[in-house]
Design a protein around this motif. Sequence first.
Motif, short mmCIF file in Angstrom:
data_model
loop_
_atom_site.label_atom_id
_atom_site.label_comp_id
_atom_site.label_asym_id
_atom_site.label_seq_id
_atom_site.Cartn_x
_atom_site.Cartn_y
_atom_site.Cartn_z
N ARG A 1 13.36 -1.78 0.71
CA ARG A 1 13.48 -3.29 0.31
C ARG A 1 11.39 -3.42 -0.06
O ARG A 1 11.02 -3.29 -0.98
N GLN B 1 10.60 -1.42 -3.15
CA GLN B 1 11.16 -2.94 -4.21
C GLN B 1 10.35 -3.79 -4.46
O GLN B 1 9.54 -4.55 -5.56
N VAL B 2 9.20 -4.10 -3.11
CA VAL B 2 8.66 -5.32 -3.07
C VAL B 2 7.38 -4.72 -3.74
O VAL B 2 6.62 -5.34 -3.71
N ARG C 1 5.48 4.22 -10.59
CA ARG C 1 6.81 4.26 -9.84
C ARG C 1 7.22 5.03 -9.15
O ARG C 1 8.09 4.80 -8.50
N LYS D 1 0.81 -6.92 -15.13
CA LYS D 1 0.56 -8.11 -15.89
C LYS D 1 -1.12 -9.49 -15.50
O LYS D 1 -1.15 -10.13 -16.84
N LEU E 1 6.51 -2.21 -5.72
CA LEU E 1 6.80 -2.21 -6.98
C LEU E 1 6.56 -3.92 -7.68
O LEU E 1 6.15 -3.94 -9.17
N GLN E 2 7.15 -5.20 -7.45
CA GLN E 2 6.51 -6.71 -7.75
C GLN E 2 5.65 -6.29 -8.09
O GLN E 2 4.81 -7.03 -8.90
N ILE E 3 4.44 -6.33 -6.93
CA ILE E 3 3.35 -6.46 -6.61
C ILE E 3 2.74 -5.19 -7.61
O ILE E 3 1.65 -5.85 -8.89
N TYR E 4 2.74 -4.19 -8.07
CA TYR E 4 2.42 -3.44 -9.08
C TYR E 4 2.19 -3.95 -10.30
O TYR E 4 1.47 -3.95 -10.85
N GLU E 5 3.96 -4.39 -10.94
CA GLU E 5 3.66 -5.28 -11.35
C GLU E 5 3.12 -6.55 -11.62
O GLU E 5 2.33 -6.31 -13.24
N SER E 6 3.18 -6.87 -11.29
CA SER E 6 2.28 -8.64 -11.07
C SER E 6 0.97 -8.08 -11.65
O SER E 6 0.27 -8.72 -12.45
#
Length: 141
Positions: A97, A100-101, A85, A111, A103-108
Motif C-alpha cells: 500500500r 502504491q501511495v 519505479r 505531472k 508511486l502516486q505521489i511521484y507521478e503527481s
Amino acid sequence: MASLNVGNLGEYLREQRRTAQLSLRQLADAAGVSNPYLSQIERGLRKPSAEILQQLAKALRISAETLYVQAGILDEREREELETRAVILADPSINERQKQVLLQIYESFRKENATDTPSDAPADGPRTADGSDAGTPPPSQ
C-alpha cells in the motif's frame, strides 16, 4: 536525447560482455540467442527486439532499460522514471500500500513539473496555501 545508432548498441554490448568476462558464446548461451546472431548485434548488423535486449540484460546483470536507451527504444528520461519505479517497488522496508501511495505521489510531482509555469511566477519559489508566491505580500484589495 538523440537515439543512438545500432552500431553503438553493439559496441556497448561488447563492452558490457567483456566487463562481465564472458565470451560471445557464453553470453549467447546465457541469453538464449544464437552465437552468430549475437555476433551480428555486436557488429551493428542486426537490431534486436526489446525481448532479446531484455534477455541480454538479464544475462549481463544490467538493467534492460539501459539497453533500451542504447538501442533508441527508450529515451534517458523514460529510463530514469522506470528505474525509480523499480527501486520503489523493490524496497522491502515498505508495504505494498505504501509503495502504491509513493508511486502516486511521484507521478503527481512528475505531472506537476511537466506543466509550464506561468511566466510571472517563480518556478521554484515557495508557495502559500492559496498558491501565491510566499516571498511577496498578497495584492491589496
